[in-house]
Design an enzyme around this catalytic site. Structure first.
Site, mmCIF file in Angstrom:
data_model
loop_
_atom_site.group_PDB
_atom_site.id
_atom_site.type_symbol
_atom_site.label_atom_id
_atom_site.label_comp_id
_atom_site.label_asym_id
_atom_site.label_seq_id
_atom_site.Cartn_x
_atom_site.Cartn_y
_atom_site.Cartn_z
ATOM 1 C CD GLU A 288 10.800 51.308 56.341
ATOM 2 O OE1 GLU A 288 11.947 51.640 56.702
ATOM 3 O OE2 GLU A 288 9.911 52.129 56.021
ATOM 4 C CG PHE A 289 10.114 44.585 60.452
ATOM 5 C CD1 PHE A 289 8.936 43.967 60.833
ATOM 6 C CD2 PHE A 289 11.149 44.680 61.362
ATOM 7 C CE1 PHE A 289 8.804 43.434 62.102
ATOM 8 C CE2 PHE A 289 11.022 44.155 62.628
ATOM 9 C CZ PHE A 289 9.844 43.530 63.006
ATOM 10 C CB ILE A 290 10.390 50.665 61.433
ATOM 11 C CG1 ILE A 290 10.014 51.225 60.058
ATOM 12 C CG2 ILE A 290 11.243 51.672 62.203
ATOM 13 C CD1 ILE A 290 9.122 52.457 60.117
ATOM 14 C CG ASP B 142 -6.768 55.912 65.378
ATOM 15 O OD1 ASP B 142 -7.123 56.443 66.446
ATOM 16 O OD2 ASP B 142 -6.832 54.685 65.179
#
Length: 327
Positions: free
Chosen positions: A126-128, A231
């Site tokens: 997904e591109f947020i 991380d």
């Protein structure tokens, strides 16, 4: 450890993501020839797009290349690595999927992992669309604690696959005892890498002494296997356009929740973050005494990745604990 996202727009859908799939490792010559561009092939089939209108590079990473794919079905975020096989991205995708399934804090939804025909691998997710800031610290603290509370494992400490912390292998073999897991697969593994890479027997021997004698730091507390990002530093924290926190580039495993703060020395967590976190996941006795044992793992990893400039910080933590524990 590595920034891979600069700013991301969601897919035009609100449903649960399609089932994450991993491409088969072995392909025939015929199937490989039919898939010279597996990224576009997936986007134009299972990604429900009929046209890719634009692709553009995204900066910020030092291990992988990243691109945005704009389509008539929304935008996708794609990372590629020309020299590493799919196992690294499979670990990332499984971690993102596990965090997503807690329905607590926003993460990019992973869709597809596979090999590139000329070598290397890719991941589609997904591109947020990121906001202008890292968001509200108290909201981040609360949602992170909710993820830790919701993400539990009945198999013990570890993860279904090994993954990476930066580019360093991270061993996640299931272990029933946290002290054993952390001593062997986190501190011990990094110490051995330092010995092999730099011949630093001093930090190796002292570090092994700490591992052998650190059990008193964990007395009188309950340690449950919680799903950790693994991380969590400033480069892996952002917010979406609505100001909701987003966390990225995980090195997931199930561990002691306090280990999540191991990168706090470059995460910028403030008082409001910790106050909100501990309202959901109460602070346990001895928290302050254990804080640096979790910083140590990441200092050792930075020593392995970037050289001896991180040695003094790691050595100082080891020496302080050996003095505290009377070793």
């Amino acid at each position: 450890m590595v920034v891979s996202y600069i700013g991301i727009s969601s897919l035009n859908c609100s449903c649960f993501p399609p089932r994450l799939c991993f491409a088969k490792r072995k392909q025939s010559a015929v199937s490989a020839a039919m898939s010279d561009d597996p990224i576009s092939d997936w986007i134009l089939s299972e990604g429900n797009a009929t046209q890719i209108t634009r692709t553009s590079p995204i900066g910020g990473g030092c291990i992988n290349n990243a691109r945005r794919y704009d389509t008539d079905a929304g935008s996708f975020f794609v990372k590629t690595n020309r020299s590493i096989g799919p196992s690294m991205f499979e670990g990332e995708a499984l971690g993102l999927g596990a965090m997503y399934e807690t329905r607590t804090i926003r993460v990019p939804r992973p869709f597809k992992v596979g090999p590139l025909p000329t070598g290397g691998s890719y991941i589609i997710m997904e591109f947020i669309d990121f906001g202008a800031s890292r968001g509200n610290q108290s909201v981040l603290g609360r949602k992170l604690a909710e993820m830790h509370k919701a993400g539990k494992s009945e198999q013990g400490f570890g993860f279904d696959v090994d993954n990476t912390i930066g580019s360093t292998p991270q061993i996640n073999s299931w272990t029933s005892d946290w002290i054993e897991f952390y001593g062997k697969h986190r501190l011990g593994y990094q110490l051995k890498l330092i010995l092999d890479q730099y011949g630093d027997s001093t930090i190796y021997q002292k570090g092994k002494q700490l591992v052998k004698n650190m059990a008193p730091l964990f007395q009188n507390i309950v340690i449950e296997p919680c799903l950790l990002h693994g991380d969590l530093w400033s480069g892996n924290i952002s917010s979406d356009k609505n100001g909701e926190p987003v966390i990225l580039d995980p090195a997931c495993y199930y561990g002691h929740n306090e280990a999540e703060f191991g990168m706090s020395w470059c995460a910028g967590f403030g008082g409001s973050f910790y106050n909100a976190y501990f309202e959901v996941m109460p602070k346990q006795p001895g928290f302050e005494k254990r804080r640096e044992i979790y910083l140590l793992y990441h200092y050792l990893n930075h020593y392995n990745l970037f050289g001896s400039s991180y040695r003094s910080s790691a050595m100082s933590i080891i020496d302080d604990y050996l003095l505290m524990l009377g070793v």
